[in-house]
Design a protein around this motif. Structure first.
Motif, mmCIF file in Angstrom:
data_model
loop_
_atom_site.group_PDB
_atom_site.id
_atom_site.type_symbol
_atom_site.label_atom_id
_atom_site.label_comp_id
_atom_site.label_asym_id
_atom_site.label_seq_id
_atom_site.Cartn_x
_atom_site.Cartn_y
_atom_site.Cartn_z
ATOM 1 N N TRP A 1 -31.906 29.502 29.887
ATOM 2 C CA TRP A 1 -31.883 30.782 29.088
ATOM 3 C C TRP A 1 -31.348 30.607 27.619
ATOM 4 N N MET A 2 -30.259 29.712 27.668
ATOM 5 C CA MET A 2 -29.586 29.540 26.480
ATOM 6 C C MET A 2 -30.494 28.496 25.785
ATOM 7 N N VAL A 3 -30.969 27.653 26.260
ATOM 8 C CA VAL A 3 -32.059 26.628 25.415
ATOM 9 C C VAL A 3 -33.459 27.572 24.836
ATOM 10 N N VAL A 4 -33.661 28.646 25.691
ATOM 11 C CA VAL A 4 -34.918 29.286 25.442
ATOM 12 C C VAL A 4 -34.327 30.158 24.151
ATOM 13 N N ILE A 5 -33.240 30.673 24.187
ATOM 14 C CA ILE A 5 -32.725 31.620 22.806
ATOM 15 C C ILE A 5 -32.767 30.978 21.802
ATOM 16 N N ILE A 6 -32.183 29.785 21.861
ATOM 17 C CA ILE A 6 -32.135 28.911 20.762
ATOM 18 C C ILE A 6 -33.285 28.238 20.011
ATOM 19 N N ILE B 1 -23.568 24.778 11.921
ATOM 20 C CA ILE B 1 -22.441 24.208 12.020
ATOM 21 C C ILE B 1 -21.753 24.297 13.574
ATOM 22 N N SER B 2 -22.272 25.497 14.187
ATOM 23 C CA SER B 2 -21.695 25.662 15.781
ATOM 24 C C SER B 2 -22.784 24.773 16.535
ATOM 25 N N GLN B 3 -24.000 24.849 16.058
ATOM 26 C CA GLN B 3 -24.808 23.829 17.091
ATOM 27 C C GLN B 3 -24.115 22.392 16.919
ATOM 28 N N ILE B 4 -23.959 22.000 15.678
ATOM 29 C CA ILE B 4 -23.531 20.581 15.483
ATOM 30 C C ILE B 4 -22.424 20.231 16.488
ATOM 31 N N VAL B 5 -21.223 21.158 16.264
ATOM 32 C CA VAL B 5 -20.173 20.954 16.966
ATOM 33 C C VAL B 5 -20.426 21.004 18.569
ATOM 34 N N THR B 6 -21.307 21.915 18.842
ATOM 35 C CA THR B 6 -21.666 22.111 20.518
ATOM 36 C C THR B 6 -22.117 20.815 20.976
ATOM 37 N N ILE B 7 -22.926 20.159 20.161
ATOM 38 C CA ILE B 7 -23.479 18.987 20.485
ATOM 39 C C ILE B 7 -22.915 17.827 20.604
ATOM 40 N N ILE B 8 -21.957 17.673 19.669
ATOM 41 C CA ILE B 8 -20.929 16.464 19.658
ATOM 42 C C ILE B 8 -20.107 16.849 20.880
ATOM 43 N N ALA B 9 -19.613 18.152 21.124
ATOM 44 C CA ALA B 9 -18.609 18.421 22.320
ATOM 45 C C ALA B 9 -19.274 17.814 23.684
ATOM 46 N N LEU B 10 -20.649 18.292 23.804
ATOM 47 C CA LEU B 10 -21.481 18.016 25.069
ATOM 48 C C LEU B 10 -21.594 16.613 25.203
ATOM 49 N N LEU B 11 -22.007 15.945 24.153
ATOM 50 C CA LEU B 11 -21.917 14.541 24.011
ATOM 51 C C LEU B 11 -20.708 13.553 24.538
ATOM 52 N N VAL B 12 -19.229 14.359 24.012
ATOM 53 C CA VAL B 12 -18.126 13.858 24.316
ATOM 54 C C VAL B 12 -17.955 13.938 25.885
ATOM 55 N N VAL B 13 -18.207 15.111 26.405
ATOM 56 C CA VAL B 13 -17.957 15.431 27.806
ATOM 57 C C VAL B 13 -18.908 14.462 28.848
ATOM 58 N N ASP B 14 -20.128 14.236 28.222
ATOM 59 C CA ASP B 14 -20.879 13.440 29.049
ATOM 60 C C ASP B 14 -20.456 11.757 28.999
ATOM 61 N N ALA B 15 -19.756 11.318 27.714
ATOM 62 C CA ALA B 15 -19.641 10.091 27.551
ATOM 63 C C ALA B 15 -18.014 9.652 28.015
ATOM 64 N N THR C 1 -12.053 19.058 26.817
ATOM 65 C CA THR C 1 -13.579 19.086 26.228
ATOM 66 C C THR C 1 -14.283 19.772 27.193
ATOM 67 N N PRO C 2 -14.120 19.871 28.275
ATOM 68 C CA PRO C 2 -15.320 20.460 29.216
ATOM 69 C C PRO C 2 -15.303 22.156 28.790
ATOM 70 N N LEU C 3 -13.903 22.617 28.707
ATOM 71 C CA LEU C 3 -13.515 24.095 28.242
ATOM 72 C C LEU C 3 -14.332 24.331 26.958
ATOM 73 N N PHE C 4 -13.899 23.488 25.811
ATOM 74 C CA PHE C 4 -14.217 23.602 24.477
ATOM 75 C C PHE C 4 -15.680 23.589 24.442
ATOM 76 N N SER C 5 -16.476 22.586 25.226
ATOM 77 C CA SER C 5 -17.743 22.609 25.040
ATOM 78 C C SER C 5 -18.575 23.930 25.689
ATOM 79 N N GLU C 6 -18.031 24.389 26.659
ATOM 80 C CA GLU C 6 -18.537 25.646 27.220
ATOM 81 C C GLU C 6 -18.261 26.820 26.145
ATOM 82 N N ILE C 7 -17.095 26.822 25.464
ATOM 83 C CA ILE C 7 -16.705 28.013 24.664
ATOM 84 C C ILE C 7 -17.817 27.986 23.661
ATOM 85 N N MET C 8 -17.789 26.624 22.851
ATOM 86 C CA MET C 8 -18.674 26.301 21.751
ATOM 87 C C MET C 8 -20.173 26.722 22.089
ATOM 88 N N LEU C 9 -20.596 26.430 23.156
ATOM 89 C CA LEU C 9 -21.924 26.665 23.730
ATOM 90 C C LEU C 9 -22.311 28.151 23.749
#
Length: 106
Positions: free
Chosen positions: A5-10, A42-56, A72-80
């Motif tokens: 649903w988040m992806v659909v909104i974006i 800006i928030s999308q860019i920061v969120t993408i980087i945070a999600l990539l950091v969590v995965d890597a 990073t998991p909490l930060f990426s969730e908040i940024m999302l």
């Protein structure tokens, strides 16, 4: 990692604004980017980087892993969540402020 649903909104916001800009261009009107849209980007860019950091993170050396894993998991969730709210809000504001463009076509 990201709710559908988040992806659909974006994606819906991006398609709606692109459609509005195409409609404006067909009427020789230029729609400038607004402050909310810039914050959204800006928030999308920061969120993408945070999600990539969590995965890597699990592939990194232990020193880096120990540095990033706790927060990073909490930060990426908040940024999302911030990104989804900013995306929806900026889209609604942009559509509302430029409603004359699409209401004239009805």
């Amino acid at each position: 990692k990201v709710g559908a649903w988040m992806v659909v909104i974006i994606v819906a916001r991006e398609l709606a604004i692109t459609g509005l800009r195409l409609l404006a261009a067909s009427k020789n009107v230029v729609l400038a980017a607004e402050r909310y849209g810039k914050h959204k980007t800006i928030s999308q860019i920061v969120t993408i980087i945070a999600l990539l950091v969590v995965d890597a993170c699990h592939e990194w050396p232990d020193a880096l892993k120990n540095l990033f894993t706790p927060w990073t998991p909490l930060f990426s969730e908040i940024m999302l969540w911030i990104t989804v709210v900013l995306t929806a809000l900026s889209g609604m504001i942009y559509l509302w402020r430029n409603r004359a463009l699409y209401l004239d076509d009805m």
